[in-house]
Design a protein around this motif. Structure first.
Motif, mmCIF file in Angstrom:
data_model
loop_
_atom_site.group_PDB
_atom_site.id
_atom_site.type_symbol
_atom_site.label_atom_id
_atom_site.label_comp_id
_atom_site.label_asym_id
_atom_site.label_seq_id
_atom_site.Cartn_x
_atom_site.Cartn_y
_atom_site.Cartn_z
ATOM 1 N N ILE A 1 0.832 -1.200 0.000
ATOM 2 C CA ILE A 1 0.000 0.000 0.000
ATOM 3 C C ILE A 1 0.867 1.250 0.000
ATOM 4 C CG2 ILE A 1 -1.684 1.333 1.339
ATOM 5 C CD1 ILE A 1 -2.827 -1.394 2.287
ATOM 6 N N GLU A 2 1.915 1.263 0.838
ATOM 7 C CA GLU A 2 2.817 2.415 0.893
ATOM 8 C C GLU A 2 3.532 2.612 -0.445
ATOM 9 O OE1 GLU A 2 3.188 4.698 3.148
ATOM 10 O OE2 GLU A 2 1.762 3.790 4.556
ATOM 11 N N ARG A 3 3.886 1.530 -1.085
ATOM 12 C CA ARG A 3 4.561 1.605 -2.390
ATOM 13 C C ARG A 3 3.661 2.231 -3.439
ATOM 14 N NH1 ARG A 3 4.622 -4.029 -4.595
ATOM 15 N NH2 ARG A 3 2.504 -3.355 -5.147
ATOM 16 N N ASP A 4 2.389 1.858 -3.426
ATOM 17 C CA ASP A 4 1.481 2.264 -4.492
ATOM 18 C C ASP A 4 0.774 3.589 -4.221
ATOM 19 O OD1 ASP A 4 2.139 -0.068 -5.776
ATOM 20 O OD2 ASP A 4 0.361 -1.166 -5.119
ATOM 21 N N ALA A 5 0.754 4.035 -2.977
ATOM 22 C CA ALA A 5 0.004 5.239 -2.626
ATOM 23 C C ALA A 5 0.431 6.493 -3.390
ATOM 24 C CB ALA A 5 0.080 5.485 -1.121
ATOM 25 N N PRO A 6 1.730 6.717 -3.670
ATOM 26 C CA PRO A 6 2.126 7.980 -4.320
ATOM 27 C C PRO A 6 1.899 8.030 -5.825
ATOM 28 C CG PRO A 6 3.925 7.023 -2.987
ATOM 29 C CD PRO A 6 2.903 5.958 -3.206
ATOM 30 N N ARG A 7 1.360 7.012 -6.427
ATOM 31 C CA ARG A 7 1.234 6.970 -7.881
ATOM 32 C C ARG A 7 0.305 8.067 -8.409
ATOM 33 N NH1 ARG A 7 -0.679 0.937 -8.796
ATOM 34 N NH2 ARG A 7 -2.124 1.722 -7.205
ATOM 35 N N PRO A 8 0.475 8.461 -9.664
ATOM 36 C CA PRO A 8 -0.436 9.440 -10.267
ATOM 37 C C PRO A 8 -1.873 8.921 -10.297
ATOM 38 C CG PRO A 8 1.525 9.124 -11.629
ATOM 39 C CD PRO A 8 1.559 8.049 -10.584
ATOM 40 N N ALA A 9 -2.797 9.859 -10.385
ATOM 41 C CA ALA A 9 -4.216 9.504 -10.361
ATOM 42 C C ALA A 9 -4.576 8.510 -11.453
ATOM 43 C CB ALA A 9 -5.060 10.768 -10.505
ATOM 44 N N SER A 10 -4.054 8.704 -12.653
ATOM 45 C CA SER A 10 -4.400 7.816 -13.761
ATOM 46 C C SER A 10 -3.970 6.381 -13.479
ATOM 47 C CB SER A 10 -3.776 8.314 -15.060
ATOM 48 O OG SER A 10 -2.355 8.364 -14.950
ATOM 49 N N GLU A 11 -2.807 6.213 -12.888
ATOM 50 C CA GLU A 11 -2.325 4.863 -12.556
ATOM 51 C C GLU A 11 -3.180 4.245 -11.450
ATOM 52 O OE1 GLU A 11 1.848 4.429 -11.842
ATOM 53 O OE2 GLU A 11 2.386 5.855 -13.415
ATOM 54 N N GLN A 12 -3.554 5.058 -10.476
ATOM 55 C CA GLN A 12 -4.385 4.553 -9.383
ATOM 56 C C GLN A 12 -5.716 4.010 -9.916
ATOM 57 O OE1 GLN A 12 -3.477 4.235 -6.318
ATOM 58 N NE2 GLN A 12 -2.143 5.902 -5.667
ATOM 59 N N LEU A 13 -6.366 4.804 -10.757
ATOM 60 C CA LEU A 13 -7.683 4.404 -11.242
ATOM 61 C C LEU A 13 -7.591 3.215 -12.192
ATOM 62 C CD1 LEU A 13 -9.479 7.837 -11.756
ATOM 63 C CD2 LEU A 13 -9.308 6.404 -9.719
ATOM 64 N N ALA A 14 -6.542 3.175 -13.005
ATOM 65 C CA ALA A 14 -6.364 2.027 -13.891
ATOM 66 C C ALA A 14 -6.164 0.748 -13.076
ATOM 67 C CB ALA A 14 -5.172 2.260 -14.819
ATOM 68 N N ASP A 15 -5.433 0.861 -11.989
ATOM 69 C CA ASP A 15 -5.186 -0.295 -11.128
ATOM 70 C C ASP A 15 -6.481 -0.769 -10.476
ATOM 71 O OD1 ASP A 15 -3.733 -2.257 -9.829
ATOM 72 O OD2 ASP A 15 -2.931 -0.916 -8.290
ATOM 73 N N VAL A 16 -7.279 0.168 -9.963
ATOM 74 C CA VAL A 16 -8.560 -0.208 -9.358
ATOM 75 C C VAL A 16 -9.459 -0.890 -10.382
ATOM 76 C CG1 VAL A 16 -10.690 0.690 -8.332
ATOM 77 C CG2 VAL A 16 -8.472 1.568 -7.563
ATOM 78 N N ARG A 17 -9.485 -0.350 -11.596
ATOM 79 C CA ARG A 17 -10.325 -0.947 -12.631
ATOM 80 C C ARG A 17 -9.826 -2.346 -13.013
ATOM 81 N NH1 ARG A 17 -14.155 0.617 -15.837
ATOM 82 N NH2 ARG A 17 -13.903 2.829 -15.334
ATOM 83 N N GLU A 18 -8.538 -2.480 -13.276
ATOM 84 C CA GLU A 18 -7.996 -3.761 -13.746
ATOM 85 C C GLU A 18 -8.106 -4.848 -12.686
ATOM 86 O OE1 GLU A 18 -4.078 -2.671 -14.934
ATOM 87 O OE2 GLU A 18 -4.785 -1.431 -16.620
ATOM 88 N N THR A 19 -7.802 -4.514 -11.444
ATOM 89 C CA THR A 19 -7.898 -5.527 -10.382
ATOM 90 C C THR A 19 -9.361 -5.871 -10.109
ATOM 91 O OG1 THR A 19 -7.739 -3.764 -8.718
ATOM 92 C CG2 THR A 19 -5.709 -4.944 -9.291
ATOM 93 N N GLY A 20 -10.251 -4.879 -10.245
ATOM 94 C CA GLY A 20 -11.676 -5.156 -10.092
ATOM 95 C C GLY A 20 -12.181 -6.100 -11.159
ATOM 96 N N GLU A 21 -11.705 -5.908 -12.378
ATOM 97 C CA GLU A 21 -12.101 -6.806 -13.469
ATOM 98 C C GLU A 21 -11.560 -8.211 -13.241
ATOM 99 O OE1 GLU A 21 -10.616 -4.743 -16.858
ATOM 100 O OE2 GLU A 21 -12.347 -3.386 -16.994
ATOM 101 N N ARG A 22 -10.369 -8.306 -12.704
ATOM 102 C CA ARG A 22 -9.790 -9.620 -12.402
ATOM 103 C C ARG A 22 -10.613 -10.338 -11.335
ATOM 104 N NH1 ARG A 22 -4.793 -8.167 -10.565
ATOM 105 N NH2 ARG A 22 -4.354 -7.543 -12.711
ATOM 106 N N PHE A 23 -11.040 -9.594 -10.320
ATOM 107 C CA PHE A 23 -11.887 -10.184 -9.282
ATOM 108 C C PHE A 23 -13.190 -10.694 -9.882
ATOM 109 C CE2 PHE A 23 -15.297 -9.746 -6.135
ATOM 110 C CZ PHE A 23 -14.829 -10.608 -5.153
ATOM 111 N N GLN A 24 -13.784 -9.905 -10.774
ATOM 112 C CA GLN A 24 -15.019 -10.331 -11.422
ATOM 113 C C GLN A 24 -14.807 -11.590 -12.261
ATOM 114 O OE1 GLN A 24 -18.184 -9.137 -11.258
ATOM 115 N NE2 GLN A 24 -17.669 -7.538 -9.776
ATOM 116 N N ALA A 25 -13.689 -11.653 -12.952
ATOM 117 C CA ALA A 25 -13.417 -12.807 -13.809
ATOM 118 C C ALA A 25 -13.268 -14.082 -12.983
ATOM 119 C CB ALA A 25 -12.150 -12.561 -14.630
ATOM 120 N N VAL A 26 -12.553 -13.994 -11.882
ATOM 121 C CA VAL A 26 -12.397 -15.170 -11.021
ATOM 122 C C VAL A 26 -13.738 -15.528 -10.391
ATOM 123 C CG1 VAL A 26 -11.298 -16.027 -8.913
ATOM 124 C CG2 VAL A 26 -9.953 -14.770 -10.595
#
Length: 229
Positions: free
Chosen positions: A75-100
């Motif tokens: 969490i500490e590693r990923d917290a400083p990322r730019p907004a675009s990276e944060q939202l892309a990560d939330v979207r992609e990991t959310g899609e992965r959760f849905q797929a599983v």
């Protein structure tokens, strides 16, 4: 009866709602403080993404996190990322959760979460819904407990009342919403029974540690101090 497929749909809707709201955040706003002590909005978004990965692990029979230190470090590693990276990560990991979640599986099986906690696999989608919905509120971007779906609010009160049932530090406590829904919790601490009533979102806010309970009516004693989640 738990309907995991319906809950997966609710998770998808909650994720889209969060992403749509957070799309207006720029890098400076992501770096600002969230409503969670010590965490920026970037910390909250990073946690939401890493939680999706962790619950994918749970559904696949793997440890939820390697260990507590790794969870916090990620969490500490990923917290400083730019907004675009944060939202892309939330979207992609959310899609992965849905797929599983869409894969054929025994949803009655027992799965292991953090700290030795176990649950039925069918409840995992609701647990994810909790993470997305409450942390959307924690971002402090205009989405409040009162905006949460009523079904979610009542089910999360169910869950938290059950979690604190019999807790050694919580006296016997009766909860009542304005609509007349009732719950009981606590019961492990000495002292007489306490009755707590108010709007369901306020009850949820108090139980979930998001509000101080000052908007609730308390009879038979003082508002119990709840242990951290």
């Amino acid at each position: 009866m738990i309907d995991h497929a319906r809950d997966l749909d609710s998770v998808r809707e909650a994720t889209e709602r969060l992403l749509s709201a957070a799309a207006s955040l720029d890098n400076a706003a992501v770096a600002e403080a969230s409503r969670l002590p010590g965490w920026t909005r970037g910390h909250v978004l990073a946690h939401i993404a890493r939680n999706a990965d962790a619950l994918v692990n749970v559904l696949q029979g793997l440890p939820m996190y390697a260990d507590a230190a790794t969870r916090e470090a990620d969490i500490e590693r990923d917290a400083p990322r730019p907004a675009s990276e944060q939202l892309a990560d939330v979207r992609e990991t959310g899609e992965r959760f849905q797929a599983v979640g869409a894969e054929p599986a025994d949803w009655q099986r027992t799965v292991e979460l953090r700290n030795g906690v176990t649950d039925q696999a069918a409840r995992v989608p609701f647990r994810r819904w909790v993470e997305v919905a409450l942390h959307h509120v924690d971002l402090g971007i205009g989405y409040e407990l009162e905006d949460l779906p009523e079904e979610f609010v009542l089910r999360e009160i169910d869950f938290l009342a059950e979690r604190f049932a019999g807790h050694k530090d919580v006296p016997s406590t009766g909860l009542r919403s304005e609509s007349g829904r009732m719950w009981t919790t606590g019961g492990g601490a000495e002292g007489g029974a306490v009755a707590v009533s108010g709007p369901a979102p306020e009850l949820l806010g108090w139980l979930a540690g998001r509000r101080d309970g000052s908007a609730l009516k308390v009879e038979g004693g003082t508002l119990p101090q709840l242990p951290p989640l």
